[in-house]
Design a protein around this motif. Sequence first.
Motif, PDB file in Angstrom:
ATOM      1  N   ASP A 141       0.829  -1.212   0.000  1.00 35.18           N
ATOM      2  CA  ASP A 141       0.000   0.000   0.000  1.00 35.18           C
ATOM      3  C   ASP A 141       0.866   1.266   0.000  1.00 35.18           C
ATOM      4  O   ASP A 141       2.099   1.193  -0.014  1.00 35.18           O
ATOM      5  N   ARG A 147       0.340  -5.768   1.937  1.00 38.91           N
ATOM      6  CA  ARG A 147      -1.079  -5.981   2.216  1.00 38.91           C
ATOM      7  C   ARG A 147      -1.640  -7.273   1.652  1.00 38.91           C
ATOM      8  O   ARG A 147      -2.802  -7.606   1.891  1.00 38.91           O
ATOM      9  N   LYS A 164      -8.598  -7.192  -4.379  1.00 43.18           N
ATOM     10  CA  LYS A 164      -7.974  -6.528  -3.230  1.00 43.18           C
ATOM     11  C   LYS A 164      -7.520  -5.119  -3.589  1.00 43.18           C
ATOM     12  O   LYS A 164      -7.643  -4.190  -2.791  1.00 43.18           O
ATOM     13  N   ILE A 167     -10.385  -2.812  -3.555  1.00 43.96           N
ATOM     14  CA  ILE A 167     -10.776  -2.447  -2.183  1.00 43.96           C
ATOM     15  C   ILE A 167      -9.827  -1.384  -1.630  1.00 43.96           C
ATOM     16  O   ILE A 167     -10.268  -0.372  -1.073  1.00 43.96           O
ATOM     17  N   LEU A 168      -8.527  -1.570  -1.814  1.00 41.58           N
ATOM     18  CA  LEU A 168      -7.558  -0.576  -1.329  1.00 41.58           C
ATOM     19  C   LEU A 168      -7.793   0.776  -1.999  1.00 41.58           C
ATOM     20  O   LEU A 168      -7.688   1.828  -1.362  1.00 41.58           O
ATOM     21  N   SER A 170     -10.544   1.956  -2.929  1.00 44.15           N
ATOM     22  CA  SER A 170     -11.786   2.575  -2.450  1.00 44.15           C
ATOM     23  C   SER A 170     -11.648   3.080  -1.021  1.00 44.15           C
ATOM     24  O   SER A 170     -12.546   3.747  -0.503  1.00 44.15           O
ATOM     25  N   GLN A 171     -10.526   2.743  -0.356  1.00 47.55           N
ATOM     26  CA  GLN A 171     -10.373   3.133   1.052  1.00 47.55           C
ATOM     27  C   GLN A 171      -9.893   4.581   1.184  1.00 47.55           C
ATOM     28  O   GLN A 171      -9.169   5.069   0.330  1.00 47.55           O
TER      29      GLN A 171
END
Lengths: 171, 135
Positions: A141, A147, A164, A167-168, A170-171
């Motif tokens: 990350d 990660r 994955k 998702i990262l 979108s964080q």
Amino acid sequence: MGIPAGGTDTARIPAFLVTDQLGRKVTQKDFDGKIYIADFFFTSCPTICPLQTANMLTIYKEFKGNDRVRFISFSIDPRHDSVPVLKKFADDLGVDHDQWRLVTGPKDKIYPLAKAYMSIAQEDEDAPGGYTHSGYLLLVDGRRHLRGYSDGTKPTSVQEMVGKIKILLSQ
Amino acid sequence: MTLSKSGLLIWIVAILCSLIVTLGCNTYTQGQRIYSIRCAGCHGEHGEGLERLYPPLKLSNILTDSIERLPCIITKGLIGSRVVNGITFDHAMAPVTGLSSIEMTNLFNYLLHDMFDSEKTVTPADIEGWLKSCE
């Protein structure tokens, strides 16, 4: 979804200084704030690297042009994988030289780095092509935390990694 | 418990069908397995190749134009540029060692059948003859 938490600062990927396919110096700073996928390979590898590269390319195509996602392939064969060899490989793969860096550096720097990425890279006369290494693709990350990883030789595992990364992002 | 005539007939048909399917599949099983382990890493599970790094085998002109050169390319590897389906490739190919002429025959027949949709087949004698021309 199973993304491990970032971990402690001691689990960070250490700083590195390597040279990419255009002869540019590359350091960990080039990846600050970026999500990136790393792998360890060599261009003349006859066994698992081509699969690894093919699967990395699948992920690359998914995030091509996305400024938040980068790729770095560390060559573990500095003797053969010179800057021109890496450039030719990148050109033949058809990848952007800024988004996907293929890098070389001294063995005594690259091999310990592989350990930090929880990978194996070492010379081995008995291995096909002369090196032993794991075929993992590593997900890091923007704060240098590892990660996730996927078995770079399995397409299903690669699809999980695409998930994955999303998702990262979108964080 | 007794089977009715029609029940028995269904069983016989089912067994025959599964036999045909099994035998049909087995013809190329070894060739496919060898391809998957020794070749697919670079050339792709379906022979699609990878960009300009690794040439495709599916519908590749090398299978039609110069199949007789292939056993030497496989066992000795290949250095230098070559044109496959109009695209130049110059990444070196590593030798694929340890295949017997029978294994190579099965590999070739799998390639011809699955990658080229060809009726053509080769024999171990063909492979051995072609291997004699290697440098």
